[in-house]
Design an enzyme around this catalytic site. Structure first.
Site, PDB file in Angstrom:
ATOM      1  N   GLY A 181      41.891  42.068  37.102  1.00  0.00           N
ATOM      2  CA  GLY A 181      40.939  41.116  36.547  1.00  0.00           C
ATOM      3  C   GLY A 181      41.097  40.934  35.049  1.00  0.00           C
ATOM      4  O   GLY A 181      40.711  39.894  34.493  1.00  0.00           O
ATOM      5  N   SER A 182      41.660  41.919  34.379  1.00  0.00           N
ATOM      6  CA  SER A 182      41.924  41.777  32.941  1.00  0.00           C
ATOM      7  C   SER A 182      43.265  41.108  32.700  1.00  0.00           C
ATOM      8  O   SER A 182      43.428  40.321  31.773  1.00  0.00           O
ATOM      9  CB  SER A 182      41.907  43.153  32.257  1.00  0.00           C
ATOM     10  OG  SER A 182      40.613  43.699  32.283  1.00  0.00           O
ATOM     11  N   SER A 205      41.600  45.388  28.514  1.00  0.00           N
ATOM     12  CA  SER A 205      41.081  46.136  29.665  1.00  0.00           C
ATOM     13  C   SER A 205      39.565  46.086  29.616  1.00  0.00           C
ATOM     14  O   SER A 205      38.966  46.534  28.639  1.00  0.00           O
ATOM     15  CB  SER A 205      41.550  47.594  29.620  1.00  0.00           C
ATOM     16  OG  SER A 205      40.842  48.350  30.589  1.00  0.00           O
ATOM     17  N   SER A 228      37.258  47.730  31.334  1.00  0.00           N
ATOM     18  CA  SER A 228      36.648  49.063  31.252  1.00  0.00           C
ATOM     19  C   SER A 228      37.152  49.819  30.027  1.00  0.00           C
ATOM     20  O   SER A 228      36.469  50.687  29.499  1.00  0.00           O
ATOM     21  CB  SER A 228      37.003  49.883  32.502  1.00  0.00           C
ATOM     22  OG  SER A 228      38.419  50.037  32.572  1.00  0.00           O
ATOM     23  N   THR A 239      41.935  51.691  31.895  1.00  0.00           N
ATOM     24  CA  THR A 239      43.001  51.460  32.880  1.00  0.00           C
ATOM     25  C   THR A 239      44.300  52.068  32.374  1.00  0.00           C
ATOM     26  O   THR A 239      44.779  51.728  31.285  1.00  0.00           O
ATOM     27  CB  THR A 239      43.135  49.946  33.136  1.00  0.00           C
ATOM     28  OG1 THR A 239      41.896  49.508  33.704  1.00  0.00           O
ATOM     29  CG2 THR A 239      44.269  49.617  34.081  1.00  0.00           C
ATOM     30  N   ARG A 276      36.488  41.083  37.114  1.00  0.00           N
ATOM     31  CA  ARG A 276      36.836  39.704  37.513  1.00  0.00           C
ATOM     32  C   ARG A 276      35.690  38.733  37.273  1.00  0.00           C
ATOM     33  O   ARG A 276      35.903  37.519  37.252  1.00  0.00           O
ATOM     34  CB  ARG A 276      37.287  39.667  38.969  1.00  0.00           C
ATOM     35  CG  ARG A 276      36.241  40.119  39.952  1.00  0.00           C
ATOM     36  CD  ARG A 276      36.858  40.383  41.325  1.00  0.00           C
ATOM     37  NE  ARG A 276      35.860  40.841  42.290  1.00  0.00           N
ATOM     38  CZ  ARG A 276      35.384  42.073  42.362  1.00  0.00           C
ATOM     39  NH1 ARG A 276      35.816  43.000  41.511  1.00  0.00           N
ATOM     40  NH2 ARG A 276      34.480  42.407  43.260  1.00  0.00           N
ATOM     41  N   GLU A 318      39.326  40.546  46.524  1.00  0.00           N
ATOM     42  CA  GLU A 318      38.319  41.460  45.978  1.00  0.00           C
ATOM     43  C   GLU A 318      36.886  41.058  46.309  1.00  0.00           C
ATOM     44  O   GLU A 318      36.046  41.924  46.544  1.00  0.00           O
ATOM     45  CB  GLU A 318      38.491  41.589  44.460  1.00  0.00           C
ATOM     46  CG  GLU A 318      39.798  42.265  44.077  1.00  0.00           C
ATOM     47  CD  GLU A 318      39.902  42.490  42.587  1.00  0.00           C
ATOM     48  OE1 GLU A 318      39.116  43.272  42.036  1.00  0.00           O
ATOM     49  OE2 GLU A 318      40.773  41.863  41.950  1.00  0.00           O
ATOM     50  N   HIS A 374      62.273  27.167  47.960  1.00  0.00           N
ATOM     51  CA  HIS A 374      63.610  27.745  48.147  1.00  0.00           C
ATOM     52  C   HIS A 374      63.583  28.956  49.062  1.00  0.00           C
ATOM     53  O   HIS A 374      64.568  29.664  49.176  1.00  0.00           O
ATOM     54  CB  HIS A 374      64.194  28.093  46.772  1.00  0.00           C
ATOM     55  CG  HIS A 374      64.323  26.881  45.888  1.00  0.00           C
ATOM     56  ND1 HIS A 374      65.435  26.072  45.877  1.00  0.00           N
ATOM     57  CD2 HIS A 374      63.423  26.299  45.050  1.00  0.00           C
ATOM     58  CE1 HIS A 374      65.243  25.063  45.043  1.00  0.00           C
ATOM     59  NE2 HIS A 374      64.016  25.179  44.523  1.00  0.00           N
ATOM     60  N   LYS A 412      41.884  54.908  41.586  1.00  0.00           N
ATOM     61  CA  LYS A 412      41.846  55.288  40.162  1.00  0.00           C
ATOM     62  C   LYS A 412      41.386  56.741  40.017  1.00  0.00           C
ATOM     63  O   LYS A 412      41.887  57.492  39.190  1.00  0.00           O
ATOM     64  CB  LYS A 412      40.922  54.356  39.375  1.00  0.00           C
ATOM     65  CG  LYS A 412      41.529  52.975  39.134  1.00  0.00           C
ATOM     66  CD  LYS A 412      40.617  52.082  38.295  1.00  0.00           C
ATOM     67  CE  LYS A 412      41.266  50.741  38.005  1.00  0.00           C
ATOM     68  NZ  LYS A 412      40.441  49.819  37.253  1.00  0.00           N
TER      69      LYS A 412
END
Ligand code: PA5
Length: 366
Positions: free
Chosen positions: A67-68, A109, A111, A114, A161, A247, A263, A357
């Site tokens: 989201g960042s 970021s 938060s 990350t 997000r 999400e 292609h 995480k």
């Protein structure tokens, strides 16, 4: 997966039904998005960034994940025709080898914690690159401040997000403040006015028969979206739609962009009809796409639409690249929200991302 049209309308038109599922009020973040964009610009205009900070810079990087990171992608497509320096978005642990004292890295970021982004930040620090941090706090803010770097602080408390305005628009303002690109009030005013009009049409208060976002969510129910856009802004919007379906709605979704998909992926819809009928096709269009691009998309549509159970086409609104990009994104955000409600899932929590995480935080080493 059958649900009557009236049942879709009943659910999406009922504030109490939505409130019961949307426990963290993603809806209010959605409805606040135009205002968030305006506020984000104000924050970045006031942030302490020394004049001449980018003196001697010859290449630009934005590092961020999920989201960042998408803020960096949007920034690149909106600004790339204007900016004279090479600009790369890094979504991972490592910076390219040529990052050095003449590079500017904007580490993004929400938060601030990350690990991939922190790694890029630390690598840039060790290579004496110039760095600006864009974050609501965490280690990125702490380490940025400790190293006397500009830290553009945005409000916390949202899902990353849902903070896209905060994570994207400051990048435009920062570059313009550094004299590396231009971003003026007219572009912001057009985009915010357009978003406010879109909000009136897509908001929860607008009932199903008048609401394109609710209707598209109903058409997509029970299917895995495949979203295609042309290279540039529609292609990046396609990526945002995909991530929001993943999400918010908690469904598989896939995206690709023209012309590359012509292609390879174009041929991939020939077989497995039982499977492909579980997918829906979404084409994101830009009225300014070139004549050649238009032909590509029209021919592709005719060649593959029979493989899908549903095909939806959506056109960007507005004039500037900024307004057009945000108009596509805002519609996709609403659709993914309504689809979450139809799926009976809370759009906010992303437990698997949090779990991963947490597991990684307990592992030592690179
Ligand atoms: O949407 C999400 O929650 C994720 O995609 C996060 O944005 C991603 O994991 C990176 O986290 P942050 O935005 O806090 O750097």
């Amino acid at each position: 997966m059958l649900m009557a049209q009236s049942s879709f309308a009943d659910k999406l038109d009922s504030p109490s039904f939505i409130r019961e599922i949307d426990s963290q009020n993603m809806l209010s973040a959605l409805e606040g998005f135009p205002e968030q964009c305006r506020e984000a610009v104000e924050i970045a205009r006031k942030a302490a960034i020394p004049a001449g900070f980018a003196r001697g810079v010859s290449n630009l990087f934005v590092a961020g994940m999920g989201g960042s990171g998408i803020g960096g992608d949007l920034f690149r497509v909106v600004i790339e025709d204007e900016v004279a320096l090479p600009l790369q978005v890094v979504k991972g642990y490592r910076l390219p080898g040529y990052v050095g004292p003449d590079s500017l890295l904007i580490a993004v970021s929400y938060s601030g914690n990350t690990e991939e982004t922190l790694n890029c930040f630390r690598e840039a620090l060790s290579r004496q690159a110039k760095i600006i941090c864009l974050t609501s706090g965490g280690k990125l803010a702490a380490e940025g401040e400790r190293n006397n770097l500009p830290v553009v602080k945005i409000p916390g408390g949202l899902q990353p997000r849902a903070a896209l305005g905060y994570l994207f628009l400051p990048l435009l303002v920062i570059l313009s403040r550094l004299g590396l690109a231009s971003f003026d009030d007219r572009q912001l005013a057009e985009a915010v006015a357009l978003l406010n009009q879109a909000k009136a049409r897509f908001s929860q208060r607008s009932s199903f028969p008048e609401n394109q976002a609710k209707q598209i969510a109903a058409r997509l129910y029970g299917k895995a979206p495949v979203i295609y856009g042309s290279e540039g802004l529609a292609g990046v919007a396609a990526l945002r739609w995909k991530c929001q379906f993943n999400e918010n709605s908690k469904i598989p979704a896939f995206c690709h962009s023209f012309p590359e998909l012509n292609h390879n992926e174009l041929v991939g819809w020939e077989k497995l009809a039982n499977l492909t009928k579980s997918f829906s096709l979404i084409l994101l269009r830009d009225k300014d796409e070139s004549a050649r691009m238009r032909t590509r998309i029209e021919v592709t549509k005719e060649l593959i639409k029979g493989a899908f159970d549903e095909a939806v086409e959506v056109w960007a609104e507005g004039r500037s690249p900024l307004a057009k990009t945000l108009s596509l994104i805002y519609l996709g955000d609403y659709i993914s929200f309504y689809l979450a409600i139809l799926n009976g899932v809370d759009p906010s929590p992303v437990e698997k991302i949090a779990f991963l995480k947490e597991k990684l935080a307990g592992v030592e080493g690179d």
